[in-house]
Write a protein that holds these residues in place. Structure first.
Motif, PDB file in Angstrom:
ATOM      1  N   GLY A  66       0.849  -1.045  -0.051  1.00  0.00           N
ATOM      2  CA  GLY A  66      -0.046  -0.059   0.269  1.00  0.00           C
ATOM      3  C   GLY A  66       0.762   1.306   0.011  1.00  0.00           C
ATOM      4  O   GLY A  66       0.724   2.232  -0.660  1.00  0.00           O
ATOM      5  N   LEU A  67       1.902   1.263   0.878  1.00  0.00           N
ATOM      6  CA  LEU A  67       2.707   2.550   0.970  1.00  0.00           C
ATOM      7  C   LEU A  67       3.864   2.760  -0.117  1.00  0.00           C
ATOM      8  O   LEU A  67       3.863   3.762  -0.734  1.00  0.00           O
ATOM      9  CB  LEU A  67       3.623   2.401   2.253  1.00  0.00           C
ATOM     10  N   LEU A  68       4.372   1.637  -0.775  1.00  0.00           N
ATOM     11  CA  LEU A  68       5.261   1.658  -1.821  1.00  0.00           C
ATOM     12  C   LEU A  68       4.386   1.889  -2.929  1.00  0.00           C
ATOM     13  O   LEU A  68       5.019   2.467  -3.933  1.00  0.00           O
ATOM     14  CB  LEU A  68       6.068   0.357  -1.880  1.00  0.00           C
ATOM     15  N   SER A 104      -2.909  -1.644 -12.453  1.00  0.00           N
ATOM     16  CA  SER A 104      -2.297  -2.538 -11.336  1.00  0.00           C
ATOM     17  C   SER A 104      -2.413  -2.072  -9.951  1.00  0.00           C
ATOM     18  O   SER A 104      -3.011  -2.858  -9.112  1.00  0.00           O
ATOM     19  CB  SER A 104      -1.164  -3.090 -11.439  1.00  0.00           C
ATOM     20  N   GLY A 105      -1.935  -0.743  -9.878  1.00  0.00           N
ATOM     21  CA  GLY A 105      -2.518  -0.109  -8.743  1.00  0.00           C
ATOM     22  C   GLY A 105      -3.693  -0.046  -8.297  1.00  0.00           C
ATOM     23  O   GLY A 105      -4.240   0.019  -7.250  1.00  0.00           O
ATOM     24  N   PHE A 106      -4.582   0.276  -9.308  1.00  0.00           N
ATOM     25  CA  PHE A 106      -6.030   0.119  -9.044  1.00  0.00           C
ATOM     26  C   PHE A 106      -6.574  -1.007  -8.479  1.00  0.00           C
ATOM     27  O   PHE A 106      -7.297  -1.213  -7.600  1.00  0.00           O
ATOM     28  CB  PHE A 106      -6.957   0.413 -10.380  1.00  0.00           C
ATOM     29  N   ALA A 107      -6.162  -2.319  -9.093  1.00  0.00           N
ATOM     30  CA  ALA A 107      -6.406  -3.655  -8.634  1.00  0.00           C
ATOM     31  C   ALA A 107      -5.846  -3.778  -7.015  1.00  0.00           C
ATOM     32  O   ALA A 107      -6.712  -4.246  -6.392  1.00  0.00           O
ATOM     33  CB  ALA A 107      -5.705  -4.665  -9.492  1.00  0.00           C
ATOM     34  N   LEU A 108      -4.645  -3.260  -6.720  1.00  0.00           N
ATOM     35  CA  LEU A 108      -4.138  -3.293  -5.635  1.00  0.00           C
ATOM     36  C   LEU A 108      -5.039  -2.549  -4.499  1.00  0.00           C
ATOM     37  O   LEU A 108      -5.381  -3.123  -3.731  1.00  0.00           O
ATOM     38  CB  LEU A 108      -2.814  -2.712  -5.515  1.00  0.00           C
ATOM     39  N   GLY A 109      -5.453  -1.256  -4.869  1.00  0.00           N
ATOM     40  CA  GLY A 109      -6.459  -0.640  -4.148  1.00  0.00           C
ATOM     41  C   GLY A 109      -7.784  -1.455  -3.855  1.00  0.00           C
ATOM     42  O   GLY A 109      -7.969  -1.236  -2.526  1.00  0.00           O
ATOM     43  N   LEU A 121      -5.740   4.394   1.976  1.00  0.00           N
ATOM     44  CA  LEU A 121      -4.700   4.003   0.863  1.00  0.00           C
ATOM     45  C   LEU A 121      -5.286   3.410  -0.325  1.00  0.00           C
ATOM     46  O   LEU A 121      -5.050   3.726  -1.517  1.00  0.00           O
ATOM     47  CB  LEU A 121      -3.588   3.237   1.633  1.00  0.00           C
ATOM     48  N   GLY A 122      -6.207   2.558  -0.082  1.00  0.00           N
ATOM     49  CA  GLY A 122      -7.014   1.971  -1.111  1.00  0.00           C
ATOM     50  C   GLY A 122      -7.566   3.021  -1.959  1.00  0.00           C
ATOM     51  O   GLY A 122      -7.837   2.700  -3.243  1.00  0.00           O
ATOM     52  N   LEU A 123      -8.509   3.853  -1.349  1.00  0.00           N
ATOM     53  CA  LEU A 123      -9.134   4.964  -2.229  1.00  0.00           C
ATOM     54  C   LEU A 123      -8.204   5.708  -3.063  1.00  0.00           C
ATOM     55  O   LEU A 123      -8.507   6.052  -4.112  1.00  0.00           O
ATOM     56  CB  LEU A 123      -9.749   5.782  -1.332  1.00  0.00           C
ATOM     57  N   GLU A 124      -6.985   5.996  -2.399  1.00  0.00           N
ATOM     58  CA  GLU A 124      -5.979   6.821  -3.103  1.00  0.00           C
ATOM     59  C   GLU A 124      -5.558   6.016  -4.421  1.00  0.00           C
ATOM     60  O   GLU A 124      -5.559   6.397  -5.722  1.00  0.00           O
ATOM     61  CB  GLU A 124      -4.943   7.109  -2.400  1.00  0.00           C
ATOM     62  N   LEU A 125      -5.358   4.660  -4.387  1.00  0.00           N
ATOM     63  CA  LEU A 125      -4.774   4.064  -5.561  1.00  0.00           C
ATOM     64  C   LEU A 125      -5.777   4.013  -6.430  1.00  0.00           C
ATOM     65  O   LEU A 125      -5.824   3.863  -7.668  1.00  0.00           O
ATOM     66  CB  LEU A 125      -4.181   2.519  -4.879  1.00  0.00           C
ATOM     67  N   CYS A 158      -8.452   5.718  -7.018  1.00  0.00           N
ATOM     68  CA  CYS A 158      -8.943   6.873  -7.655  1.00  0.00           C
ATOM     69  C   CYS A 158      -7.722   7.457  -8.569  1.00  0.00           C
ATOM     70  O   CYS A 158      -8.162   8.179  -9.329  1.00  0.00           O
ATOM     71  CB  CYS A 158      -9.012   8.146  -6.691  1.00  0.00           C
ATOM     72  N   ARG A 159      -6.529   6.866  -8.386  1.00  0.00           N
ATOM     73  CA  ARG A 159      -5.435   7.581  -9.259  1.00  0.00           C
ATOM     74  C   ARG A 159      -5.501   7.463 -10.926  1.00  0.00           C
ATOM     75  O   ARG A 159      -5.410   8.552 -11.426  1.00  0.00           O
ATOM     76  CB  ARG A 159      -4.230   6.867  -8.736  1.00  0.00           C
ATOM     77  N   PRO A 160      -6.109   6.377 -11.416  1.00  0.00           N
ATOM     78  CA  PRO A 160      -6.172   6.496 -12.844  1.00  0.00           C
ATOM     79  C   PRO A 160      -7.214   7.547 -13.282  1.00  0.00           C
ATOM     80  O   PRO A 160      -7.144   7.826 -14.530  1.00  0.00           O
ATOM     81  CB  PRO A 160      -6.558   5.049 -13.209  1.00  0.00           C
ATOM     82  N   PHE A 161      -8.221   7.909 -12.632  1.00  0.00           N
ATOM     83  CA  PHE A 161      -9.098   8.944 -12.954  1.00  0.00           C
ATOM     84  C   PHE A 161      -8.856  10.301 -12.484  1.00  0.00           C
ATOM     85  O   PHE A 161      -9.426  11.140 -12.923  1.00  0.00           O
ATOM     86  CB  PHE A 161     -10.360   8.575 -12.344  1.00  0.00           C
ATOM     87  N   ILE A 162      -7.569  10.421 -11.949  1.00  0.00           N
ATOM     88  CA  ILE A 162      -7.027  11.864 -11.642  1.00  0.00           C
ATOM     89  C   ILE A 162      -6.359  12.573 -12.718  1.00  0.00           C
ATOM     90  O   ILE A 162      -5.120  12.140 -13.199  1.00  0.00           O
ATOM     91  CB  ILE A 162      -6.228  11.866 -10.155  1.00  0.00           C
TER      92      ILE A 162
END
Length: 248
Positions: free
Chosen positions: A35-37, A101-106, A238-242, A244-248
């Motif tokens: 989550g952090l890395l 893949s970050g989205f899937a992790l989130g 952390l999950g929400l941040e990951l 949301c990242r593809p849509f920012i």
């Protein structure tokens, strides 16, 4: 030079925090570390860095209980399916765009944290274990390979099998150890785990073990339930941040 110092501090802080959580709760090192890395690097790179500290801490957990031989006889089909699913799923972690893949992790973090906060009481009948264990193993392997997170759905499943606390902790150690080794193999065959990363990953063992030691000391002084709630809320953020990242 400045970048190297920042990276070293990030690595130390991440695995210190992840080890602290594992020391208090008995799990969570890969989840926190990914989550952090995952905020600052691709999930594939983050997964490669957590291989050695995850293996060292989980192998200690695996051999700390009294029932390893029995657990191996009981869960070898599940462990086999975890291995196959993880090695196959690792191709997704490497090939998919890091944002997705970050989205899937989130999503994996949100599902795990949401489940753990609600904590429904599950009970799996023994008669269903023969066919359900391999299925859960395969699903856990695919999630592990695709996201680098080992917990879903193996953790809630193992918790539903009416094992003693000592056996459950050791069974989790077995699942996490197999997942770690299979993830290392999957990443290696997909060119995402190199010798240089193994060296850096090995250095992360020290803060991870220090964090575990601190966590074990803290565990006897504070409410583990309250700490667990804060940890799960942190994972949701952390999950929400990951996600949301593809849509920012």
């Amino acid at each position: 030079m400045h970048d190297s110092i920042v990276f070293a501090l990030l690595l130390t802080g991440t695995f210190l925090a992840a080890g602290l959580v594992k020391g208090v709760t008995g799990m969570g090192l890969p989840t926190v570390a990914m989550g952090l890395l995952g905020v600052v690097m691709s999930p594939a790179a983050a997964a490669a860095l957590l291989i050695i500290p995850s293996f060292v801490t989980n192998i200690w957990q695996l051999f700390s209980g009294p029932s390893l031989a029995r657990l191996l006889r009981r869960f070898w089909p599940m462990m086999l399916c975890i291995s196959v699913g993880t090695i196959a799923g690792a191709a997704l972690l490497v090939a998919v765009d890091p944002l997705w893949s970050g989205f899937a992790l989130g999503l994996a973090l949100l599902v795990y944290a949401g489940y753990a906060l609600v904590a429904p009481k599950l009970a799996v009948p023994i008669i269903a274990e023969r066919w359900l264990s391999p299925l859960i193993g395969a699903l856990t392997g695919i999630v592990t390979g695709a996201t680098g997170v080992f917990v879903m759905p193996a953790v809630p499943y193992l918790g539903s099998l009416h094992m003693s606390r000592e056996k459950l902790v050791q069974a989790l150690g077995l699942s996490f150890t197999v997942s770690t080794l299979a993830l290392a193999v999957g990443l290696f065959f997909n060119g995402a785990f190199q010798v240089s990363q193994a060296g850096v990953s090995t250095l992360a063992v020290v803060p991870a073990l220090l964090g575990m030691w601190l966590g074990q000391r803290i565990r006897v002084r504070i409410s583990a339930a309250r700490f667990r709630q804060c940890f799960l809320v942190f994972l949701i953020v952390l999950g929400l941040e990951l996600v949301c990242r593809p849509f920012i």
